[in-house]
Structures are given as C-alpha cells and as structure tokens.
Write a protein that holds these residues in place. Structure first.
Motif, PDB file in Angstrom:
ATOM      1  N   ALA A   1      12.335 -11.630   0.804  1.00 37.21           N
ATOM      2  CA  ALA A   1      12.490 -13.060   1.051  1.00 37.21           C
ATOM      3  C   ALA A   1      11.238 -13.797   0.567  1.00 37.21           C
ATOM      4  CB  ALA A   1      12.726 -13.307   2.538  1.00 37.21           C
ATOM      5  N   PRO A   2      11.226 -15.128   0.637  1.00 46.77           N
ATOM      6  CA  PRO A   2      10.061 -15.885   0.161  1.00 46.77           C
ATOM      7  C   PRO A   2       8.765 -15.597   0.918  1.00 46.77           C
ATOM      8  CG  PRO A   2      11.972 -17.314   0.319  1.00 46.77           C
ATOM      9  CD  PRO A   2      12.359 -16.022   0.964  1.00 46.77           C
ATOM     10  N   GLY A   3       8.857 -15.108   2.144  1.00 46.83           N
ATOM     11  CA  GLY A   3       7.658 -14.825   2.925  1.00 46.83           C
ATOM     12  C   GLY A   3       7.821 -13.544   3.710  1.00 46.83           C
ATOM     13  N   GLY A   4       6.698 -12.985   4.171  1.00 45.31           N
ATOM     14  CA  GLY A   4       6.721 -11.748   4.932  1.00 45.31           C
ATOM     15  C   GLY A   4       6.091 -11.910   6.295  1.00 45.31           C
ATOM     16  N   ALA A   5       5.438 -10.860   6.751  1.00 43.18           N
ATOM     17  CA  ALA A   5       4.843 -10.855   8.086  1.00 43.18           C
ATOM     18  C   ALA A   5       3.670 -11.818   8.172  1.00 43.18           C
ATOM     19  CB  ALA A   5       4.383  -9.447   8.435  1.00 43.18           C
ATOM     20  N   THR A   6       3.593 -12.535   9.282  1.00 44.17           N
ATOM     21  CA  THR A   6       2.462 -13.417   9.564  1.00 44.17           C
ATOM     22  C   THR A   6       1.925 -13.125  10.955  1.00 44.17           C
ATOM     23  OG1 THR A   6       3.750 -15.190  10.588  1.00 44.17           O
ATOM     24  CG2 THR A   6       3.536 -15.238   8.168  1.00 44.17           C
ATOM     25  N   LEU A   7       0.660 -13.456  11.163  1.00 46.02           N
ATOM     26  CA  LEU A   7       0.079 -13.295  12.496  1.00 46.02           C
ATOM     27  C   LEU A   7       0.836 -14.089  13.543  1.00 46.02           C
ATOM     28  CD1 LEU A   7      -3.764 -13.437  11.796  1.00 46.02           C
ATOM     29  CD2 LEU A   7      -2.529 -11.548  12.871  1.00 46.02           C
ATOM     30  N   ALA A   8       1.193 -15.317  13.200  1.00 46.89           N
ATOM     31  CA  ALA A   8       1.895 -16.173  14.157  1.00 46.89           C
ATOM     32  C   ALA A   8       3.230 -15.557  14.562  1.00 46.89           C
ATOM     33  CB  ALA A   8       2.107 -17.564  13.565  1.00 46.89           C
ATOM     34  N   ASP A   9       3.948 -14.997  13.584  1.00 48.05           N
ATOM     35  CA  ASP A   9       5.246 -14.400  13.904  1.00 48.05           C
ATOM     36  C   ASP A   9       5.097 -13.155  14.765  1.00 48.05           C
ATOM     37  OD1 ASP A   9       6.738 -16.320  12.658  1.00 48.05           O
ATOM     38  OD2 ASP A   9       7.218 -15.135  10.883  1.00 48.05           O
ATOM     39  N   ILE A  10       4.113 -12.321  14.456  1.00 46.72           N
ATOM     40  CA  ILE A  10       3.917 -11.116  15.264  1.00 46.72           C
ATOM     41  C   ILE A  10       3.574 -11.490  16.703  1.00 46.72           C
ATOM     42  CG2 ILE A  10       2.478  -9.066  15.611  1.00 46.72           C
ATOM     43  CD1 ILE A  10       4.484  -8.806  13.332  1.00 46.72           C
TER      44      ILE A  10
ATOM     45  N   ILE B   1      15.826  -6.290  11.459  1.00 45.63           N
ATOM     46  CA  ILE B   1      15.097  -7.233  10.608  1.00 45.63           C
ATOM     47  C   ILE B   1      15.676  -8.622  10.796  1.00 45.63           C
ATOM     48  CG2 ILE B   1      14.413  -7.794   8.255  1.00 45.63           C
ATOM     49  CD1 ILE B   1      15.105  -4.802   7.577  1.00 45.63           C
ATOM     50  N   GLN B   2      14.812  -9.575  11.160  1.00 45.38           N
ATOM     51  CA  GLN B   2      15.259 -10.954  11.377  1.00 45.38           C
ATOM     52  C   GLN B   2      15.145 -11.818  10.123  1.00 45.38           C
ATOM     53  OE1 GLN B   2      14.518 -11.564  16.076  1.00 45.38           O
ATOM     54  NE2 GLN B   2      13.150 -12.673  14.741  1.00 45.38           N
ATOM     55  N   GLU B   3      14.305 -11.432   9.205  1.00 43.80           N
ATOM     56  CA  GLU B   3      13.990 -12.232   8.014  1.00 43.80           C
ATOM     57  C   GLU B   3      13.460 -13.597   8.425  1.00 43.80           C
ATOM     58  OE1 GLU B   3      12.914 -11.279   5.330  1.00 43.80           O
ATOM     59  OE2 GLU B   3      14.651 -10.856   4.081  1.00 43.80           O
ATOM     60  N   ASN B   4      12.280 -13.566   9.035  1.00 44.61           N
ATOM     61  CA  ASN B   4      11.688 -14.757   9.654  1.00 44.61           C
ATOM     62  C   ASN B   4      11.440 -15.912   8.693  1.00 44.61           C
ATOM     63  OD1 ASN B   4      11.658 -13.626  12.194  1.00 44.61           O
ATOM     64  ND2 ASN B   4       9.532 -12.983  12.103  1.00 44.61           N
ATOM     65  N   ALA B   5      11.316 -15.629   7.415  1.00 44.24           N
ATOM     66  CA  ALA B   5      11.049 -16.696   6.445  1.00 44.24           C
ATOM     67  C   ALA B   5      12.129 -17.767   6.456  1.00 44.24           C
ATOM     68  CB  ALA B   5      10.926 -16.109   5.036  1.00 44.24           C
ATOM     69  N   TYR B   6      13.325 -17.418   6.910  1.00 40.54           N
ATOM     70  CA  TYR B   6      14.440 -18.359   6.917  1.00 40.54           C
ATOM     71  C   TYR B   6      14.681 -18.999   8.289  1.00 40.54           C
ATOM     72  CZ  TYR B   6      15.624 -16.021   2.517  1.00 40.54           C
ATOM     73  OH  TYR B   6      15.599 -15.487   1.246  1.00 40.54           O
TER      74      TYR B   6
ATOM     75  N   ALA C   1      18.463  -2.237  20.667  1.00 39.02           N
ATOM     76  CA  ALA C   1      17.643  -1.689  19.585  1.00 39.02           C
ATOM     77  C   ALA C   1      16.214  -1.449  20.075  1.00 39.02           C
ATOM     78  CB  ALA C   1      17.642  -2.624  18.384  1.00 39.02           C
ATOM     79  N   GLN C   2      15.473  -0.698  19.281  1.00 42.00           N
ATOM     80  CA  GLN C   2      14.119  -0.312  19.700  1.00 42.00           C
ATOM     81  C   GLN C   2      13.016  -1.190  19.115  1.00 42.00           C
ATOM     82  OE1 GLN C   2      16.429   2.060  18.589  1.00 42.00           O
ATOM     83  NE2 GLN C   2      16.877   2.679  20.693  1.00 42.00           N
ATOM     84  N   PHE C   3      13.291  -1.839  17.989  1.00 42.44           N
ATOM     85  CA  PHE C   3      12.274  -2.639  17.301  1.00 42.44           C
ATOM     86  C   PHE C   3      12.843  -3.982  16.865  1.00 42.44           C
ATOM     87  CE2 PHE C   3      10.086   1.364  16.603  1.00 42.44           C
ATOM     88  CZ  PHE C   3       8.764   1.068  16.308  1.00 42.44           C
ATOM     89  N   VAL C   4      11.984  -4.997  16.885  1.00 38.72           N
ATOM     90  CA  VAL C   4      12.223  -6.212  16.112  1.00 38.72           C
ATOM     91  C   VAL C   4      11.297  -6.145  14.903  1.00 38.72           C
ATOM     92  CG1 VAL C   4      13.033  -7.714  17.958  1.00 38.72           C
ATOM     93  CG2 VAL C   4      10.576  -7.477  17.591  1.00 38.72           C
ATOM     94  N   LYS C   5      11.771  -6.626  13.770  1.00 35.56           N
ATOM     95  CA  LYS C   5      11.035  -6.501  12.517  1.00 35.56           C
ATOM     96  C   LYS C   5      11.035  -7.843  11.802  1.00 35.56           C
ATOM     97  CE  LYS C   5      11.312  -3.906   8.124  1.00 35.56           C
ATOM     98  NZ  LYS C   5      12.007  -2.811   7.424  1.00 35.56           N
ATOM     99  N   THR C   6       9.935  -8.169  11.149  1.00 35.49           N
ATOM    100  CA  THR C   6       9.758  -9.510  10.601  1.00 35.49           C
ATOM    101  C   THR C   6      10.594  -9.798   9.362  1.00 35.49           C
ATOM    102  OG1 THR C   6       7.896  -8.776   9.217  1.00 35.49           O
ATOM    103  CG2 THR C   6       7.379  -9.633  11.420  1.00 35.49           C
TER     104      THR C   6
ATOM    105  N   LYS D   1       7.708  -4.439  14.373  1.00 36.37           N
ATOM    106  CA  LYS D   1       7.352  -3.927  13.049  1.00 36.37           C
ATOM    107  C   LYS D   1       7.092  -5.087  12.104  1.00 36.37           C
ATOM    108  CE  LYS D   1       9.033  -1.195   9.130  1.00 36.37           C
ATOM    109  NZ  LYS D   1      10.033  -0.217   8.629  1.00 36.37           N
ATOM    110  N   ALA D   2       5.987  -4.988  11.380  1.00 31.74           N
ATOM    111  CA  ALA D   2       5.619  -5.986  10.374  1.00 31.74           C
ATOM    112  C   ALA D   2       5.931  -5.434   8.988  1.00 31.74           C
ATOM    113  CB  ALA D   2       4.135  -6.320  10.478  1.00 31.74           C
ATOM    114  N   ALA D   3       6.562  -6.245   8.174  1.00 30.11           N
ATOM    115  CA  ALA D   3       6.864  -5.848   6.799  1.00 30.11           C
ATOM    116  C   ALA D   3       6.811  -7.080   5.907  1.00 30.11           C
ATOM    117  CB  ALA D   3       8.242  -5.188   6.713  1.00 30.11           C
ATOM    118  N   GLY D   4       6.471  -6.837   4.657  1.00 32.25           N
ATOM    119  CA  GLY D   4       6.351  -7.945   3.719  1.00 32.25           C
ATOM    120  C   GLY D   4       4.926  -8.458   3.667  1.00 32.25           C
TER     121      GLY D   4
END
Length: 238
Positions: free
Chosen positions: A162-171, A129-134, A152-157, A185-188
């Motif tokens: 956090a203040p924000g979750g998965a977005t189309l742009a991030d995926i 999990i990268q916690e993309n919101a930050y 690792a096998q997955f990157v996850k949003t 993996k998308a979460a949030g």
C-alpha cells in the motif's frame, strides 16, 4: 540495553512476497532465514510446499498470506485457501481483512470473515492485516477490536504493498486498543535496526522485513562495539 541478535531474529518474519521472485530466490530467502534463525519466512501461497521442504528441521516456521494483498475475496475463498495452505504445511497465516467493508463500517461482515479464517486455520497463528494506510484512526480501532473478537492472535499494520507501512503512531494505537492477549505485527518500511527498535518500544513484537540481514548485521556490529568499549574501560581502570 540492546536486545541480542537472537532475540531480534525471533521477532522477524522474513518476507518473500514480491510477485517477481523466482523459485531460486525463494530458496535463497529460506536459506537466509535458516542461517539467521528468524521466527519464520512469509512466502506466497504457491511457495509454501517449497518453503516447508527447504526449512525442514531448521526450526524456522513457514507463514503465508490469504486474501493478499487487497482482502476483498469471498470469505469462502479465504477459507478454502487457508485450508489448502495448512494442508501444504503452513504454520502461520497472515490474512488481509476486507478493507472496503471495514471502511464501510460493516463490522459483522469483517468479524465473521476473520473468524472463518481463524477456524479454518485449525489453531495455527492468524495475523490480520488491516492495511492502515487506507484507514482513519477510528477505523483502525474498530479493526483491532474485530480482530480480537474473531479470535485471531495478531493485528498487523500493512501488506507492504500500500502507499504507507508501519508507523509509530499506528503501533501505539493498536497496542493501546487490543488486550495483552493480542500481539502487534509491524510490516511495511521496517528496513533498519533503529526503526525496528523504536517499534518494539511502541509495542510491536513481530516484524515483516526484507532487510533481515542488514538489520541483524547492524545489531551484531553494535554489540561488538559495546564489548570493545567495556574492554577499553576495564583496561583503563588498571
């Protein structure tokens, strides 16, 4: 063409991570996951043994979290936590990378932190999990590259806390950054079928969700509608 209900269910990690969930609510969540045929449940570390027992023989995997939700525990603690959770029966590990170190550009620290957890997981699936919101886009790209380098096998949003979750742009950005060997993996905020399908189109293959029943019920209803339309059209032709 819409995917089947079974196909979408196998993309979902049913999330049971709220800190206020009771033991009874976790059991109910496991029952829901088993009845819907999700890929996994993702439970709090203290609930792993409970989930393993509840899901025995169902085919639903038990996932859990490490360094959650902030990622800033010592690597040695993440390693010890991972080993204990694997011993308790966890099939998958969703770890939070060290967000502050990533934002600081300390690539070696972040990569080594992830690699240590991957090693401790003993071949089990590790989602990072990268916690993309930050993060800036450059930091997201760096994080994705370090995840792949670390094995690792997955990157996850996101953690979902956090203040924000998965977005189309991030995926789209994450999918474009990692090789085909790494999944996204998308979460949030994945609360509706339409959101999930948009994120699938953008490149996500797994989803953390609490609205599992609503998503799958919506898809089943749409399939029933499609079948009704086909029958109606066929009747009209004759």
């Amino acid at each position: 063409m819409l995917p089947t209900v079974e196909q979408v269910a196998k993309m979902i990690d049913h999330s049971l991570l709220r800190p206020d969930l009771t033991v009874g609510e976790v059991r109910q969540g496991c029952e829901l996951a088993a009845s819907r045929g999700t890929k996994s449940v993702c439970v709090r570390p203290s609930d792993v043994a409970l989930a393993v027992a509840a899901l025995h023989g169902t085919g639903v995997l038990v996932g859990t979290v490490v360094g959650f939700p902030h990622g800033n525990t010592l690597t040695a603690i993440k390693v010890a936590e991972t080993k204990a959770l694997v011993e308790a029966g966890a099939d998958e590990i969703d770890m939070v990378l060290d967000i502050g170190r990533l934002r600081s550009g300390d690539a070696a620290y972040v990569r080594d932190d992830i690699a240590a957890v991957v090693q401790a997981a003993g071949g089990r699936c590790v989602k990072v999990i990268q916690e993309n919101a930050y993060l800036t886009n450059d930091q997201k790209v760096l994080g994705c590259r370090l995840v792949e380098e670390a094995g690792a096998q997955f990157v996850k949003t996101s953690t979902g806390f956090a203040p924000g979750g998965a977005t189309l742009a991030d995926i789209r950005l994450m999918r474009a950054t990692v090789s085909p060997a790494i999944e996204v993996k998308a979460a949030g905020g994945v609360r509706t079928l339409d959101t999930l399908l948009e994120l699938v189109e953008a490149g996500a293959t797994r989803f953390g969700a609490t609205a599992t029943a609503a998503i799958l019920d919506d898809l089943a209803a749409r399939h029933r509608g499609e079948r009704t339309s086909v029958v109606a059209a066929a009747d009209g032709a004759y």
